[in-house]
Design an enzyme around this catalytic site. Structure first.
Site, PDB file in Angstrom:
ATOM      1  N   LEU A  33     -64.475 -46.535  -9.932  1.00  0.00           N
ATOM      2  CA  LEU A  33     -64.244 -45.553 -10.506  1.00  0.00           C
ATOM      3  C   LEU A  33     -63.284 -44.490 -10.687  1.00  0.00           C
ATOM      4  O   LEU A  33     -62.570 -44.159  -9.573  1.00  0.00           O
ATOM      5  CB  LEU A  33     -65.901 -44.676 -10.533  1.00  0.00           C
ATOM      6  CG  LEU A  33     -67.101 -45.268 -10.645  1.00  0.00           C
ATOM      7  CD1 LEU A  33     -68.268 -44.408 -10.467  1.00  0.00           C
ATOM      8  CD2 LEU A  33     -67.344 -46.063 -11.940  1.00  0.00           C
ATOM      9  N   HIS A  34     -62.901 -43.961 -12.002  1.00  0.00           N
ATOM     10  CA  HIS A  34     -61.756 -43.004 -12.207  1.00  0.00           C
ATOM     11  C   HIS A  34     -62.156 -41.907 -13.002  1.00  0.00           C
ATOM     12  O   HIS A  34     -63.180 -41.907 -13.433  1.00  0.00           O
ATOM     13  CB  HIS A  34     -60.499 -43.952 -12.618  1.00  0.00           C
ATOM     14  CG  HIS A  34     -60.952 -44.692 -13.813  1.00  0.00           C
ATOM     15  ND1 HIS A  34     -61.060 -44.040 -15.060  1.00  0.00           N
ATOM     16  CD2 HIS A  34     -60.762 -45.848 -14.009  1.00  0.00           C
ATOM     17  CE1 HIS A  34     -61.362 -44.940 -16.225  1.00  0.00           C
ATOM     18  NE2 HIS A  34     -61.143 -46.200 -15.593  1.00  0.00           N
ATOM     19  N   HIS A  37     -64.176 -42.850 -16.276  1.00  0.00           N
ATOM     20  CA  HIS A  37     -65.649 -42.895 -16.017  1.00  0.00           C
ATOM     21  C   HIS A  37     -66.472 -41.649 -15.784  1.00  0.00           C
ATOM     22  O   HIS A  37     -67.506 -41.520 -16.495  1.00  0.00           O
ATOM     23  CB  HIS A  37     -65.918 -43.763 -14.686  1.00  0.00           C
ATOM     24  CG  HIS A  37     -65.391 -45.216 -14.854  1.00  0.00           C
ATOM     25  ND1 HIS A  37     -64.237 -45.606 -14.003  1.00  0.00           N
ATOM     26  CD2 HIS A  37     -65.687 -46.110 -15.741  1.00  0.00           C
ATOM     27  CE1 HIS A  37     -64.262 -46.844 -14.353  1.00  0.00           C
ATOM     28  NE2 HIS A  37     -64.845 -47.244 -15.336  1.00  0.00           N
ATOM     29  N   GLN A  61     -68.527 -61.771 -18.674  1.00  0.00           N
ATOM     30  CA  GLN A  61     -67.519 -61.030 -19.575  1.00  0.00           C
ATOM     31  C   GLN A  61     -66.115 -61.575 -19.251  1.00  0.00           C
ATOM     32  O   GLN A  61     -65.102 -60.778 -19.965  1.00  0.00           O
ATOM     33  CB  GLN A  61     -67.813 -59.624 -19.963  1.00  0.00           C
ATOM     34  CG  GLN A  61     -67.255 -58.460 -18.879  1.00  0.00           C
ATOM     35  CD  GLN A  61     -67.883 -57.415 -19.050  1.00  0.00           C
ATOM     36  OE1 GLN A  61     -69.036 -56.887 -19.044  1.00  0.00           O
ATOM     37  NE2 GLN A  61     -66.919 -56.493 -19.261  1.00  0.00           N
ATOM     38  N   GLY A 149     -66.513 -45.344 -23.562  1.00  0.00           N
ATOM     39  CA  GLY A 149     -65.063 -44.602 -23.801  1.00  0.00           C
ATOM     40  C   GLY A 149     -64.437 -45.427 -25.116  1.00  0.00           C
ATOM     41  O   GLY A 149     -64.754 -46.552 -25.393  1.00  0.00           O
ATOM     42  N   LEU A 150     -63.807 -44.505 -25.648  1.00  0.00           N
ATOM     43  CA  LEU A 150     -62.816 -44.845 -26.766  1.00  0.00           C
ATOM     44  C   LEU A 150     -61.812 -45.946 -26.494  1.00  0.00           C
ATOM     45  O   LEU A 150     -61.089 -46.345 -27.332  1.00  0.00           O
ATOM     46  CB  LEU A 150     -62.491 -43.667 -27.584  1.00  0.00           C
ATOM     47  CG  LEU A 150     -63.401 -42.993 -28.502  1.00  0.00           C
ATOM     48  CD1 LEU A 150     -62.920 -41.698 -29.247  1.00  0.00           C
ATOM     49  CD2 LEU A 150     -63.907 -43.867 -29.797  1.00  0.00           C
ATOM     50  N   ARG A 189     -58.161 -51.355 -13.622  1.00  0.00           N
ATOM     51  CA  ARG A 189     -57.262 -52.442 -13.215  1.00  0.00           C
ATOM     52  C   ARG A 189     -55.860 -51.948 -13.225  1.00  0.00           C
ATOM     53  O   ARG A 189     -55.006 -52.774 -12.475  1.00  0.00           O
ATOM     54  CB  ARG A 189     -57.013 -53.434 -14.414  1.00  0.00           C
ATOM     55  CG  ARG A 189     -58.269 -54.234 -14.603  1.00  0.00           C
ATOM     56  CD  ARG A 189     -57.951 -55.323 -15.794  1.00  0.00           C
ATOM     57  NE  ARG A 189     -59.225 -56.203 -15.795  1.00  0.00           N
ATOM     58  CZ  ARG A 189     -60.054 -56.036 -16.766  1.00  0.00           C
ATOM     59  NH1 ARG A 189     -60.147 -55.005 -17.456  1.00  0.00           N
ATOM     60  NH2 ARG A 189     -61.129 -56.817 -16.755  1.00  0.00           N
TER      61      ARG A 189
HETATM   62  P1  AMP Z   1     -65.404 -50.435 -17.280  1.00  0.00           P
HETATM   63  O1  AMP Z   1     -65.839 -49.728 -15.989  1.00  0.00           O
HETATM   64  O2  AMP Z   1     -64.027 -50.733 -17.468  1.00  0.00           O
HETATM   65  O3  AMP Z   1     -66.402 -51.338 -17.781  1.00  0.00           O
HETATM   66  O4  AMP Z   1     -65.798 -49.047 -18.124  1.00  0.00           O
HETATM   67  C1  AMP Z   1     -66.734 -48.443 -18.281  1.00  0.00           C
HETATM   68  C2  AMP Z   1     -66.717 -47.414 -19.450  1.00  0.00           C
HETATM   69  O5  AMP Z   1     -65.781 -46.404 -19.144  1.00  0.00           O
HETATM   70  C3  AMP Z   1     -66.521 -47.951 -20.685  1.00  0.00           C
HETATM   71  O6  AMP Z   1     -67.342 -47.250 -21.659  1.00  0.00           O
HETATM   72  C4  AMP Z   1     -65.019 -47.607 -20.846  1.00  0.00           C
HETATM   73  O7  AMP Z   1     -64.805 -47.649 -22.204  1.00  0.00           O
HETATM   74  C5  AMP Z   1     -65.023 -46.457 -20.197  1.00  0.00           C
HETATM   75  N1  AMP Z   1     -63.527 -46.040 -19.904  1.00  0.00           N
HETATM   76  C6  AMP Z   1     -62.660 -46.879 -19.064  1.00  0.00           C
HETATM   77  N2  AMP Z   1     -61.573 -46.222 -19.143  1.00  0.00           N
HETATM   78  C7  AMP Z   1     -61.778 -45.041 -19.629  1.00  0.00           C
HETATM   79  C8  AMP Z   1     -60.697 -43.961 -19.893  1.00  0.00           C
HETATM   80  N3  AMP Z   1     -59.352 -44.005 -19.182  1.00  0.00           N
HETATM   81  N4  AMP Z   1     -61.088 -42.886 -20.421  1.00  0.00           N
HETATM   82  C9  AMP Z   1     -62.482 -42.821 -21.183  1.00  0.00           C
HETATM   83  N5  AMP Z   1     -63.374 -43.793 -20.721  1.00  0.00           N
HETATM   84  C10 AMP Z   1     -62.973 -44.770 -20.321  1.00  0.00           C
END
Ligand code: AMP
Length: 279
Positions: A33-34, A37, A61, A149-150, A189
């Site tokens: 998480l960052h 998230h 996926q 997230g967009l 990543r």
């Molecule tokens: P992930 O863990 O990569 O599957 O992402 C989980 C959710 O966090 C998804 O809805 C992503 O679009 C969102 N997300 C990832 N990176 C960002 C970011 N930099 N800003 C806003 N939302 C994000």
């Protein structure tokens, strides 16, 4: 914060919540998480009584097995962050729980028109996996709202259409992309980038901004794109695509739609990055 690994425990808690006329916000993640998230988590906390966050590195996926093996996993740190944000349930299922023997039912949906473009072409099978896992989570949790997230623009568009076609009464709330101070879109990543690659990767957002400006000045898009690709290549990146599309259909932009978006995917070293900017 309840840390829940099994569906029956999840259901036991949610059943109790429902008695209190509450609403549930759901944030699906793959962990590591960052701040991006956490922005989704804050949005959920603001609009719903209870917040469920899932961490599940969904194997279906990943079209690239190496990417799955190398996907960062930081469960302990994630837990501390979510606890600090006031999350109510952290759902941490394993793959057997999500994909039971014998499978689970999903309604027929027609999403090809959104899936056969951009990342859907570059990552065969990726969106099929995303749809499968998000459908499963929504069916298990039955939240009032899901937060996405967009940054993953195509993903949220596909999920919105999936929920519509499946008749799910869930509202999708999108959250703007959170960036590093140099403009690089935050991503789990990114932790796999070297210091140098991380600096270079920031060029991507700069290039998208320049192309956007050219579009707004009604300059030639192809020329602006060519310039941008050169700049990215000089910064050590391989460009998979830069496309300017209708934000509703992902068809190439005519310049006349209500909203359009510039979308890009590049590779730097071993890492694939995506980003986008509304025009
Ligand atoms: P992930 O863990 O990569 O599957 O992402 C989980 C959710 O966090 C998804 O809805 C992503 O679009 C969102 N997300 C990832 N990176 C960002 C970011 N930099 N800003 C806003 N939302 C994000």
């Amino acid at each position: 914060m309840y840390i829940v690994r099994h569906i029956e425990d999840l259901h036991r808690i949610i059943r109790i919540w429902r008695k209190y006329n509450s609403t549930t916000g759901f944030v699906p993640t793959m962990g590591a998480l960052h701040a991006g998230h956490l922005e989704l988590v804050r949005a959920a906390r603001k609009s719903d009584t209870f917040t469920v966050v899932s961490i599940f590195v969904n194997p279906t996926q990943f079209n690239d097995k190496k990417d799955l093996d190398k996907y960062p996993r930081t469960e302990k740190e994630d837990l501390v962050k979510l606890e600090a944000e006031g999350v109510d349930i952290l759902f941490l299922p394993d793959a057997e729980e999500i994909y039971p023997e014998g499978g689970f039912r999903m309604p027929e949906m027609k999403l090809g028109h959104l899936m056969n473009k951009l990342d859907g072409v570059m990552r065969p099978g990726h969106f099929e996996g995303v749809i499968q896992v998000v459908y499963r989570f929504l069916d298990l949790i039955r939240p009032d709202r899901i937060f996405m997230g967009l940054k993953d623009f195509q993903q949220q568009l596909i999920i919105r259409e999936m929920m519509l076609q499946a008749g799910m009464q869930v509202e999708l709330i999108t959250v703007p992309t959170v960036r590093e101070s140099n403009g690089l879109a935050m991503s789990s990543r990114n932790s796999r980038l070297t210091e140098e690659e991380r600096g270079n990767a920031a060029v991507l957002y700069g290039v998208l901004g320049k192309i956007r400006k050219s579009i707004l000045k009604e300059e030639n898009f192809e020329d602006a794109c060519r310039e941008g690709i050169k700049e990215l290549e000089n910064a050590g990146m391989k460009v998979e695509y830069i496309q300017w599309v209708d934000a509703g259909t992902l068809e190439p932009s005519t310049g006349n739609e209500e909203e359009s978006i510039l979308m890009a995917a590049v590779r730097t070293g071993e890492v694939r990055l995506i980003d986008n900017i509304l025009v």
